[in-house]
Write an enzyme that holds these catalytic residues in place. Structure first.
Site, short mmCIF file in Angstrom:
data_model
loop_
_atom_site.label_atom_id
_atom_site.label_comp_id
_atom_site.label_asym_id
_atom_site.label_seq_id
_atom_site.Cartn_x
_atom_site.Cartn_y
_atom_site.Cartn_z
N GLY A 64 -2.69 -9.27 11.80
CA GLY A 64 -2.47 -7.85 12.44
C GLY A 64 -3.65 -6.78 13.03
N ASP A 121 -12.59 -2.72 12.64
CA ASP A 121 -12.39 -1.53 11.73
C ASP A 121 -13.85 -1.02 11.45
OD1 ASP A 121 -12.98 -3.11 9.48
OD2 ASP A 121 -10.92 -3.48 9.07
N HIS A 176 -15.46 -9.23 1.10
CA HIS A 176 -15.18 -8.00 1.55
C HIS A 176 -15.86 -7.04 1.72
CE1 HIS A 176 -12.47 -5.51 3.54
NE2 HIS A 176 -12.41 -4.55 2.73
N LYS A 231 -9.11 1.90 12.81
CA LYS A 231 -8.21 1.24 12.37
C LYS A 231 -7.26 2.02 11.15
CE LYS A 231 -7.86 -2.22 9.33
NZ LYS A 231 -8.14 -3.85 8.83
N THR A 241 -2.91 -11.53 7.87
CA THR A 241 -1.50 -11.80 8.92
C THR A 241 -2.08 -11.81 10.47
OG1 THR A 241 -1.39 -9.24 9.01
CG2 THR A 241 -0.38 -10.37 7.21
C1 R5P Z 1 -9.54 -5.45 5.98
O1 R5P Z 1 -10.45 -4.41 5.99
C2 R5P Z 1 -10.53 -6.88 6.64
O2 R5P Z 1 -11.64 -6.73 6.70
C3 R5P Z 1 -9.58 -7.31 7.31
O3 R5P Z 1 -9.68 -6.96 8.60
C4 R5P Z 1 -8.08 -7.52 7.08
O4 R5P Z 1 -7.84 -7.90 5.66
C5 R5P Z 1 -7.39 -8.50 7.84
O5 R5P Z 1 -5.95 -8.33 7.50
P1 R5P Z 1 -5.02 -8.77 8.61
O6 R5P Z 1 -5.16 -10.11 9.37
O7 R5P Z 1 -3.61 -8.81 7.64
O8 R5P Z 1 -4.67 -7.52 9.48
#
Ligand code: R5P
Length: 314
Positions: free
Chosen positions: A226, A170, A131, A193, A224
């Site tokens: 989201g 994001d 990440h 985001k 998730t």
């Molecule tokens: C966060 O910055 C990661 O790159 C993903 O966008 C995030 O962890 C995705 O999480 P979720 O599916 O819960 O929104």
């Protein structure tokens, strides 16, 4: 390869470990992982590891803490057997999202986890599409990363319309999106985001031309769902086409992800097998295996070659 390398697997993703062993034309070295009645992990490995080069495959995917402890114990077990070289293949590295304090009072969790790994006999840790690009900077243990982006881009290349646009859901995914855009020869856009909570995000404005275009939303991971759902809402508000392609390396699919993603107008949902789920997802996933990538990574670690130049092996 069989003469020089031993591949061990924790319990987090044995199918992937078996696929990597097959690619390397070796047998998986025996490991046993069970639980004591009080919940503690009980780990043992084939003790015949003296002077061997040992690679341990164990993503720290959910259950994150249990899989992390299992990895630490496997490394210790291999070291106590006299292994000459121990490398952790951690295709998905948990806690990497917590690479900075977003509010006072928080820890820098990935620093804690990498410091823990640094106290072991590990020579290095191999991760796929971590990440944080600052992982090397915060980690006290040597970390090298490989990327599944070439394989994932290839998987969608024939199916993506010419007028598509690659979208980072994001700002943090911009570099990743650029990698896809270069390979697919498409423009890039991104969505602003805001994360309100672990399971709640709000999408803001879309930056870039998306009107009447087919969005290819790319991310390092889907937890998730989201973030993807919010990004798709924002893209529709900005006039993109209804149907969306989603591509992500790590399919954690936590909580209500199946329902959230199942309700979206997805043309394809393309992920890799870095994460194994206890129960199969109800979603129609296109899964690209990272086994060839990991096998080539092991070959290069053992016989020479750069990991940053790894390309597609399918
Ligand atoms: C966060 O910055 C990661 O790159 C993903 O966008 C995030 O962890 C995705 O999480 P979720 O599916 O819960 O929104």
């Amino acid at each position: 390869m069989g003469d020089v390398v031993r591949l061990l697997a924790g319990s987090a993703n044995r199918p992937l470990a078996a696929a990597v062993a097959e690619q390397l034309d070796i047998d998986l070295t025996a490991t046993e992982v069970s639980r004591f009645p009080d919940g503690e992990a009980a780990v043992s490995v084939d003790p015949d590891l003296r002077d061997e080069h040992v690679h341990i495959l164990q993503p720290t995917s959910p259950p994150v803490d249990a899989n992390l402890v299992e990895l630490l114990l496997l490394v210790d077990a291999a070291a106590r057997c006299g292994a000459a070289r121990i490398i952790a293949l951690v295709p998905y590295l948990g806690y990497a999202r917590q690479d900075r304090r977003t509010e006072p009072g928080q820890p820098v969790s990935i620093r804690v986890i990498s410091d823990l790994l640094a106290t072991t006999a590990l020579e290095r840790v191999i991760v796929i599409d971590p990440h944080t690009r600052y992982l090397e900077a915060v980690a006290g243990v040597a970390v090298e990363s490989a990327t599944a982006v070439p394989d994932l881009a290839q998987a969608v290349a024939d199916d993506v319309p010419d007028d598509a646009v690659v979208v980072a859901p994001d700002l943090g995914a911009i570099d990743l999106a650029q990698g896809y855009a270069t390979r697919l020869q498409l423009p890039v856009a991104y969505v602003n985001k805001e994360r309100l909570a672990g399971d709640e995000v709000r999408a803001g404005e879309v930056v870039g031309a998306v009107a009447d275009r087919h969005p290819v939303v790319v991310d390092d991971m889907i937890s998730t769902g989201g973030t993807i759902a919010a990004a798709i809402d924002a893209l529709h508000d900005a006039g993109s086409r209804e149907e969306v392609t989603v591509v992500a390396t790590h399919a954690l699919l936590a909580g209500d992800a199946d329902e959230t993603l199942g309700a979206l107008p997805l043309r394809r949902l393309v992920v890799t097998d870095t994460v194994a789920r206890a129960t199969p997802s109800a979603l129609d996933l296109d899964v690209v295996s990272v086994a060839p990538l990991l096998a080539e990574t092991v070959r290069r670690l053992e016989t020479g070659g750069r990991l940053d130049e790894l390309e597609t092996f399918h």
